[in-house]
Write an enzyme that holds these catalytic residues in place. Structure first.
Site, mmCIF file in Angstrom:
data_model
loop_
_atom_site.group_PDB
_atom_site.id
_atom_site.type_symbol
_atom_site.label_atom_id
_atom_site.label_comp_id
_atom_site.label_asym_id
_atom_site.label_seq_id
_atom_site.Cartn_x
_atom_site.Cartn_y
_atom_site.Cartn_z
ATOM 1 N N GLU A 64 26.532 -10.631 48.966
ATOM 2 C CA GLU A 64 27.463 -11.692 49.352
ATOM 3 C C GLU A 64 26.802 -12.745 50.225
ATOM 4 O O GLU A 64 25.834 -12.463 50.934
ATOM 5 C CB GLU A 64 28.641 -11.073 50.127
ATOM 6 C CG GLU A 64 29.513 -10.218 49.239
ATOM 7 C CD GLU A 64 30.638 -9.508 49.986
ATOM 8 O OE1 GLU A 64 31.682 -9.284 49.383
ATOM 9 O OE2 GLU A 64 30.472 -9.168 51.162
ATOM 10 N N CYS A 77 25.499 -18.043 55.918
ATOM 11 C CA CYS A 77 25.132 -16.694 56.333
ATOM 12 C C CYS A 77 24.564 -15.986 55.103
ATOM 13 O O CYS A 77 25.270 -15.755 54.126
ATOM 14 C CB CYS A 77 26.400 -16.001 56.853
ATOM 15 S SG CYS A 77 26.119 -14.357 57.483
ATOM 16 N N CYS A 84 22.776 -1.899 53.377
ATOM 17 C CA CYS A 84 21.855 -1.771 54.503
ATOM 18 C C CYS A 84 21.649 -0.291 54.760
ATOM 19 O O CYS A 84 22.595 0.493 54.677
ATOM 20 C CB CYS A 84 22.432 -2.445 55.750
ATOM 21 S SG CYS A 84 21.293 -2.422 57.162
#
Ligand code: SAH
Ligand code: SF4
Length: 402
Positions: free
Chosen positions: A124, A137, A144
């Site tokens: 995203e 961003c 992760c």
């Protein structure tokens, strides 16, 4: 070609690296995507495909300019390259973009894109418009590995590093949708970049560096290093290299001031402790009073938000003589999270203590909460679907397109 083609690559596990299958799947049509390649690699590919050296040098330079300055995605647009050469290029190369699976706009103007790579991995990116700036961003990994307890991304099962092309591709796509080609120095909507999307950027160092180099190149996207911030949860051994080889602003996800609490909420702390981390911050190349290090601090009720915590934070910043500012981030809840957000009064009291010590400590207003775009909320919804479901959805989409 000199692109690495090993079968596996190291990627951090819970704390230490584990080998995972290599990310890059060649395109089915055999063409090479030029996005993410520096000029000399474009040149090398042209030569490999049979172009003569002198010609390849010139064409690589032209291609690079069209891609990163003009935002071209078709060779036919490239008016200074002979028309007769366009089909030759198009048979061998593409100028790709990440596939957009879904684009959402929040009531506050924040936009979120769900993107899909060629090999079906989802990630995203978020665009946050403000009065005086527009911040993109950007994600560095799918998921992760680090599992910070308060972060939704850390709960994703699938993890792989994004390639340099997929990282810079996010910026290219944002420019496309904001209509910001050719690249101009003034009046831009996209003015800032933060490496604060999915993933730990310092666990994907080479690709993040290569992508940011493309973003900073003055002939291309031309964003100043002063307008780019890399956020790390504290990968100490990579911090000096980040300063030397990338040179952007540094943000550090501190979130706690005692070993006990930081070990719990940021498990990487068990490997690189607070003192070690703050020393690496003090040594960060390029940090000074004009370019401060940002400490991110998520406000968790009764966990890290006492007056004593605030005073300890001040003490640590002073002890290491850090040119610092502190960003207080109200915790953004997600289903199943083990924490609650501190009360507004508590956050204000914490902020005041830090502020009275002469350190800036603004409270971040969460943006895009209604579309799950706020800090730590990024977790692709499609990841929860099974492969079979995804295949069925893809077939339906295909059928709908006729
Ligand atoms: N992995 C990097 C960069 C991505 S996270 C890092 O951890 O620094 C961007 C920021 O959002 C980090 O400071 C992260 O700790 C914070 N964050 C994560 N989950 C959050 C949540 N649920 N609420 C508020 N902030 C969160
Ligand atoms: Fe990863 Fe950063 Fe989330 Fe921690 S806060 S799990 S390092 S994305």
């Amino acid at each position: 070609m000199n692109a690495p083609q090993t079968i596996t690559m190291p990627i951090p596990g819970h704390i230490d690296p584990v080998p995972v299958p290599r990310a890059i799947t060649p395109r089915e049509d055999g063409r090479i995507d030029l996005i993410g390649l520096p000029r000399d690699e474009i040149r090398a590919y042209l030569i490999e495909k049979g172009m003569e050296l002198k010609q390849a040098k010139l064409r690589a330079k032209q291609l690079w300019h069209w891609i990163y300055n003009r935002g071209a995605t078709e060779f036919a647009q490239m008016t200074d390259i002979a028309k007769t050469m366009h089909p030759w290029l198009a048979e061998r190369f593409v100028i790709g973009r990440p596939e957009v699976v879904e684009a959402q706009v929040s009531t506050d103007g924040t936009r979120k894109w769900l993107l899909r790579s060629d090999d079906g991995q989802d990630y995203e990116m978020v665009f946050i418009p403000d009065a005086d700036r527009g911040t993109l961003c950007v994600s560095s990994q799918v998921g992760c590995t680090l599992n910070c307890r308060f972060c939704h991304t850390g709960t994703m099962r699938l993890v792989r590093n994004l390639t340099a092309g997929e990282i810079v591709g996010q910026v290219m796509l944002a420019r496309d949708s904001l209509g910001e080609w050719p690249s101009q120095p003034d009046g831009r909507l996209l003015t800032n970049i933060v490496m604060m999307g999915m993933g730990e950027p310092l666990y994907n160092f080479d690709n993040v560096r290569d992508a940011l180099k493309l973003v900073m190149d003055g002939d291309g996207l031309a964003l100043s290093k002063r307008r780019i911030t890399l956020s790390t949860s504290g990968v100490v051994p990579m911090m000096a290299r980040a300063g030397e080889e990338i040179g952007v602003n540094l943000a550090v996800s501190l979130h706690a001031v005692t070993k006990e609490v930081r070990d719990e909420i940021v498990p990487l702390n068990r490997k690189y402790g607070i003192e070690e981390l703050l020393q690496a911050c003090a040594d960060y190349p390029g940090a000074n009073n004009a370019r401060r290090i940002t400490f991110e601090y998520v406000m968790l009720k009764d966990k890290n938000d006492s007056d004593e915590d605030a005073r300890e934070l001040v003490r640590l910043i002073r002890k290491f003589k850090l040119p610092a500012k502190v960003n207080l981030i109200p915790f953004n809840p997600w289903p199943g999270a083990a924490y609650e957000c501190s009360t507004p009064e508590r956050i204000r009291a914490f902020s005041n203590i830090v502020f009275e010590a002469g350190i800036s400590a603004p409270v971040r207003t969460p943006r895009g909460r209604d579309i799950d775009a706020a800090c730590g909320q990024l977790k692709t919804a499609s990841e929860k679907k099974t492969r079979a479901e995804l295949d069925r959805l893809a077939e339906e989409k295909q059928a709908a397109l006729g």
